[in-house]
Design a protein around this motif. Structure first.
Motif, PDB file in Angstrom:
ATOM      1  N   LEU A 219       0.812  -1.205   0.000  1.00 15.35           N
ATOM      2  CA  LEU A 219       0.000   0.000   0.000  1.00 15.35           C
ATOM      3  C   LEU A 219       0.847   1.258   0.000  1.00 15.35           C
ATOM      4  O   LEU A 219       0.311   2.360  -0.067  1.00 15.35           O
ATOM      5  CB  LEU A 219      -0.949  -0.019   1.198  1.00 15.35           C
ATOM      6  CG  LEU A 219      -1.959  -1.169   1.160  1.00 15.35           C
ATOM      7  CD1 LEU A 219      -2.697  -1.277   2.479  1.00 15.35           C
ATOM      8  CD2 LEU A 219      -2.935  -0.997   0.020  1.00 15.35           C
ATOM      9  N   GLY A 220       2.170   1.093   0.041  1.00 13.56           N
ATOM     10  CA  GLY A 220       3.033   2.250  -0.071  1.00 13.56           C
ATOM     11  C   GLY A 220       3.334   2.627  -1.510  1.00 13.56           C
ATOM     12  O   GLY A 220       4.003   3.628  -1.766  1.00 13.56           O
ATOM     13  N   GLN A 221       2.836   1.836  -2.470  1.00 12.22           N
ATOM     14  CA  GLN A 221       3.121   2.096  -3.878  1.00 12.22           C
ATOM     15  C   GLN A 221       2.640   3.474  -4.311  1.00 12.22           C
ATOM     16  O   GLN A 221       3.231   4.084  -5.206  1.00 12.22           O
ATOM     17  CB  GLN A 221       2.453   1.031  -4.754  1.00 12.22           C
ATOM     18  CG  GLN A 221       3.110  -0.336  -4.666  1.00 12.22           C
ATOM     19  CD  GLN A 221       2.401  -1.341  -5.554  1.00 12.22           C
ATOM     20  OE1 GLN A 221       1.626  -0.957  -6.425  1.00 12.22           O
ATOM     21  NE2 GLN A 221       2.646  -2.612  -5.325  1.00 12.22           N
ATOM     22  N   TRP A 222       1.559   3.949  -3.706  1.00 14.52           N
ATOM     23  CA  TRP A 222       0.995   5.212  -4.174  1.00 14.52           C
ATOM     24  C   TRP A 222       1.947   6.386  -3.953  1.00 14.52           C
ATOM     25  O   TRP A 222       1.850   7.407  -4.637  1.00 14.52           O
ATOM     26  CB  TRP A 222      -0.358   5.469  -3.503  1.00 14.52           C
ATOM     27  CG  TRP A 222      -0.318   6.096  -2.136  1.00 14.52           C
ATOM     28  CD1 TRP A 222      -0.140   5.456  -0.946  1.00 14.52           C
ATOM     29  CD2 TRP A 222      -0.495   7.486  -1.836  1.00 14.52           C
ATOM     30  NE1 TRP A 222      -0.184   6.352   0.088  1.00 14.52           N
ATOM     31  CE2 TRP A 222      -0.413   7.613  -0.426  1.00 14.52           C
ATOM     32  CE3 TRP A 222      -0.707   8.625  -2.585  1.00 14.52           C
ATOM     33  CZ2 TRP A 222      -0.527   8.835   0.227  1.00 14.52           C
ATOM     34  CZ3 TRP A 222      -0.833   9.848  -1.941  1.00 14.52           C
ATOM     35  CH2 TRP A 222      -0.735   9.942  -0.542  1.00 14.52           C
ATOM     36  N   LEU A 223       2.901   6.228  -3.043  1.00 15.38           N
ATOM     37  CA  LEU A 223       3.839   7.305  -2.740  1.00 15.38           C
ATOM     38  C   LEU A 223       4.960   7.405  -3.769  1.00 15.38           C
ATOM     39  O   LEU A 223       5.568   8.466  -3.927  1.00 15.38           O
ATOM     40  CB  LEU A 223       4.439   7.108  -1.351  1.00 15.38           C
ATOM     41  CG  LEU A 223       3.466   7.211  -0.177  1.00 15.38           C
ATOM     42  CD1 LEU A 223       4.191   6.901   1.126  1.00 15.38           C
ATOM     43  CD2 LEU A 223       2.840   8.595  -0.132  1.00 15.38           C
ATOM     44  N   GLY A 224       5.242   6.323  -4.466  1.00 16.54           N
ATOM     45  CA  GLY A 224       6.348   6.336  -5.406  1.00 16.54           C
ATOM     46  C   GLY A 224       7.678   6.564  -4.707  1.00 16.54           C
ATOM     47  O   GLY A 224       7.867   6.226  -3.532  1.00 16.54           O
ATOM     48  N   LEU A 225       8.607   7.187  -5.407  1.00 14.76           N
ATOM     49  CA  LEU A 225       9.928   7.484  -4.847  1.00 14.76           C
ATOM     50  C   LEU A 225       9.888   8.892  -4.275  1.00 14.76           C
ATOM     51  O   LEU A 225       9.806   9.875  -4.999  1.00 14.76           O
ATOM     52  CB  LEU A 225      10.998   7.384  -5.939  1.00 14.76           C
ATOM     53  CG  LEU A 225      12.434   7.644  -5.514  1.00 14.76           C
ATOM     54  CD1 LEU A 225      12.892   6.581  -4.508  1.00 14.76           C
ATOM     55  CD2 LEU A 225      13.346   7.656  -6.742  1.00 14.76           C
ATOM     56  N   LEU A 226       9.946   9.001  -2.949  1.00 17.35           N
ATOM     57  CA  LEU A 226       9.818  10.308  -2.301  1.00 17.35           C
ATOM     58  C   LEU A 226      11.109  11.115  -2.406  1.00 17.35           C
ATOM     59  O   LEU A 226      12.205  10.547  -2.496  1.00 17.35           O
ATOM     60  CB  LEU A 226       9.456  10.108  -0.825  1.00 17.35           C
ATOM     61  CG  LEU A 226       8.074   9.508  -0.551  1.00 17.35           C
ATOM     62  CD1 LEU A 226       7.913   9.234   0.945  1.00 17.35           C
ATOM     63  CD2 LEU A 226       6.960  10.427  -1.040  1.00 17.35           C
ATOM     64  N   PRO A 227      11.022  12.432  -2.377  1.00 12.55           N
ATOM     65  CA  PRO A 227      12.217  13.286  -2.453  1.00 12.55           C
ATOM     66  C   PRO A 227      13.110  13.105  -1.223  1.00 12.55           C
ATOM     67  O   PRO A 227      12.671  12.635  -0.170  1.00 12.55           O
ATOM     68  CB  PRO A 227      11.633  14.708  -2.491  1.00 12.55           C
ATOM     69  CG  PRO A 227      10.206  14.547  -2.885  1.00 12.55           C
ATOM     70  CD  PRO A 227       9.779  13.220  -2.368  1.00 12.55           C
ATOM     71  N   GLU A 228      14.329  13.520  -1.366  1.00 11.00           N
ATOM     72  CA  GLU A 228      15.264  13.474  -0.242  1.00 11.00           C
ATOM     73  C   GLU A 228      14.734  14.339   0.900  1.00 11.00           C
ATOM     74  O   GLU A 228      14.273  15.461   0.691  1.00 11.00           O
ATOM     75  CB  GLU A 228      16.639  13.982  -0.690  1.00 11.00           C
ATOM     76  CG  GLU A 228      17.718  13.861   0.361  1.00 11.00           C
ATOM     77  CD  GLU A 228      19.074  14.304  -0.133  1.00 11.00           C
ATOM     78  OE1 GLU A 228      20.010  14.409   0.679  1.00 11.00           O
ATOM     79  OE2 GLU A 228      19.197  14.567  -1.359  1.00 11.00           O
ATOM     80  N   GLY A 229      14.801  13.825   2.102  1.00 10.77           N
ATOM     81  CA  GLY A 229      14.301  14.543   3.268  1.00 10.77           C
ATOM     82  C   GLY A 229      12.866  14.219   3.623  1.00 10.77           C
ATOM     83  O   GLY A 229      12.385  14.611   4.682  1.00 10.77           O
ATOM     84  N   TRP A 230      12.163  13.510   2.715  1.00 10.83           N
ATOM     85  CA  TRP A 230      10.789  13.063   2.993  1.00 10.83           C
ATOM     86  C   TRP A 230      10.832  11.636   3.546  1.00 10.83           C
ATOM     87  O   TRP A 230      11.781  10.895   3.314  1.00 10.83           O
ATOM     88  CB  TRP A 230       9.957  13.063   1.718  1.00 10.83           C
ATOM     89  CG  TRP A 230       9.607  14.412   1.168  1.00 10.83           C
ATOM     90  CD1 TRP A 230      10.409  15.504   1.074  1.00 10.83           C
ATOM     91  CD2 TRP A 230       8.358  14.777   0.599  1.00 10.83           C
ATOM     92  NE1 TRP A 230       9.748  16.540   0.485  1.00 10.83           N
ATOM     93  CE2 TRP A 230       8.473  16.125   0.177  1.00 10.83           C
ATOM     94  CE3 TRP A 230       7.145  14.123   0.400  1.00 10.83           C
ATOM     95  CZ2 TRP A 230       7.420  16.810  -0.434  1.00 10.83           C
ATOM     96  CZ3 TRP A 230       6.103  14.799  -0.212  1.00 10.83           C
ATOM     97  CH2 TRP A 230       6.240  16.138  -0.612  1.00 10.83           C
ATOM     98  N   HIS A 231       9.774  11.269   4.239  1.00  9.71           N
ATOM     99  CA  HIS A 231       9.659   9.909   4.780  1.00  9.71           C
ATOM    100  C   HIS A 231       8.262   9.366   4.505  1.00  9.71           C
ATOM    101  O   HIS A 231       7.302  10.121   4.360  1.00  9.71           O
ATOM    102  CB  HIS A 231       9.921   9.898   6.287  1.00  9.71           C
ATOM    103  CG  HIS A 231      11.259  10.444   6.678  1.00  9.71           C
ATOM    104  ND1 HIS A 231      12.433   9.742   6.528  1.00  9.71           N
ATOM    105  CD2 HIS A 231      11.606  11.657   7.195  1.00  9.71           C
ATOM    106  CE1 HIS A 231      13.444  10.475   6.939  1.00  9.71           C
ATOM    107  NE2 HIS A 231      12.980  11.650   7.346  1.00  9.71           N
TER     108      HIS A 231
END
Length: 432
Positions: A219-231
């Motif tokens: 279910l984390g797929q919707w986030l994709g690859l987050l920017p640096e500094g994001w979690h």
């Protein structure tokens, strides 16, 4: 004043050479049983009369199959009219098809002198529908309008050549209006897709997400690859479930997909919808504070609602309150974003419409967590961009309202003789 005179008021003053007729003079009730070769027809307000299979394909709606056997259904011929269970809302449907309909419907066939193309417009006109509603105002939604009810509302009868001229006029004019309406509807769809894309793009850091999940596997797929500094944060690390009982001075709040969280009285006034009052007493309702979020019974369709005021909500809802420093405006966008809703739906795909999403379901979908200052910046930028899109949507919706009002007015005016589309002279009017 007789019933006939009262219900004839929708006609106004007709041209001199028109007559006012009792419907039973113009139509008879077809009671023929269906033939073995008849296809099953479904009448609807928006699509007219369609084969049942085409209606299901076009709308995605399942229909109730005839439970009494096909031998109890009614035969329909082309140019018959069908009074169905929503005719008091949207008028009577003209059929261009041969087939069969439920025995609960009333099938009308035009007599000599009644042009089906003219009455296709007349029996769907706003003025006629208003009068038809007045004859059956004691009927509950879902009950049938019988031939006797239909016969109470007098109908206009122009000369046959004028009926045809009016039908030609309306076919052409209404087609043009419908094209304009359809363009606005398509524009709104494009704008709403753009709106959803802008929100999801912003709250996931502008990266391209993976395909939406079709199961609860990741279910984390919707986030994709987050920017640096994001979690990617577990919701339980950002929110806790508020379980406080309501207070004596709390106002009753109603969450909805389209209007957010409103006081119950304001919600009913704005929408005209009655809401189900809490039946277990106010002591079982939940207290809510400003900037809390509510998981309600339609959250799997439209996301979570943020409250801007304190109050109380039904105990059937789940109330969430931030447990760590987060920007409520940012998470207001996150929890209503398309990508998030798709993932939330995947966690509860076994739930039926009307069942509650619990905190444990909410905790399954990871949430993006940028630095706090960036949350605020994104929220401000989204407020600006989405406001511009919403203005365009509102303008398109306003155009549709005006066009539909024009459409309804033109039909009623034409079928009651207020628009002269025929060059011949007019003389003599009678009531039969």
């Amino acid at each position: 004043m007789t019933d006939v005179q009262m219900f004839a008021q929708w006609l106004g003053v007709l041209p001199d050479n028109w007559a006012v007729m009792r419907p039973k003079v113009l139509f008879s009730e077809r009671r023929s049983p269906n033939n073995d070769s008849d296809i099953h027809l479904t009448p609807s307000q928006t699509h007219g009369v369609l084969p049942q299979t085409e209606y299901i394909r076009k709308t995605g709606n399942r229909v109730v199959l005839n439970l009494e056997g096909s031998d109890s259904m009614k035969h329909v011929e082309p140019d018959d009219f069908i009074i169905h269970l929503r005719s008091f809302q949207g008028g009577i449907e003209h059929s261009a098809l041969r087939g069969k309909v439920s025995a609960a419907y009333t099938v009308l066939t035009p007599r000599s002198g009644a042009d089906p193309r003219f009455f296709r417009w007349t029996l769907k006109s706003h003025g006629y529908i208003q009068s038809l509603q007045a004859t059956v105002n004691q009927l509950r939604d879902g009950q049938s309008i019988k031939f006797g009810d239909f016969d109470k509302v007098p109908l206009p009868l122009p000369p046959l050549d004028e009926q045809r001229a009016i039908a030609d006029f309306l076919d052409a004019q209404i087609s043009r209006i419908d094209v304009l309406i359809d363009k606005q509807i398509k524009l709104i769809a494009v704008l709403r897709e753009r709106r959803a894309s802008v929100v999801t793009h912003a709250v996931t850091g502008g990266r391209s997400p993976s395909d939406m999940p079709t199961s609860g596997a990741d279910l984390g797929q919707w986030l994709g690859l987050l920017p640096e500094g994001w979690h990617a944060a577990r919701p339980r690390h950002l929110f806790t479930e508020r379980r406080e009982r309501s207070r004596s001075n709390d106002i009753h709040l109603t969450p909805s997909q389209t209007h957010g969280v409103l006081p119950q009285a304001e919600y009913m006034k704005m929408t005209g919808n009655r809401v189900v009052l809490n039946l277990t007493g106010s002591d079982s309702m939940k207290h809510i504070e400003a900037d809390d979020f509510i998981i309600h019974l339609r959250s799997f369709q439209g996301g979570l609602e943020r409250s801007h005021t304190a109050g109380k909500v039904s105990s059937a809802y789940t109330v969430l309150t931030p447990s760590s420093p987060v920007d409520a405006d940012f998470f207001g966008w996150v929890l209503k974003s398309h990508g998030y809703i798709q993932s939330l739906r995947a966690t509860v795909n076994q739930l039926r419409d009307g069942q509650s999403i619990r905190f444990t379901d909410f905790d399954k979908v990871p949430l993006p967590l940028p630095p706090l200052s960036e949350q605020g910046r994104i929220a401000m930028q989204l407020a600006y961009e989405i406001a511009e899109i919403d203005v365009l949507v509102a303008k398109a919706e306003a155009h549709i309202v005006v066009a539909r009002e024009r459409r309804a007015a033109l039909i009623t005016a034409a079928v009651t003789g207020q628009v002269n589309v025929h060059p011949s002279g007019r003389e003599g009017q009678g009531v039969v």
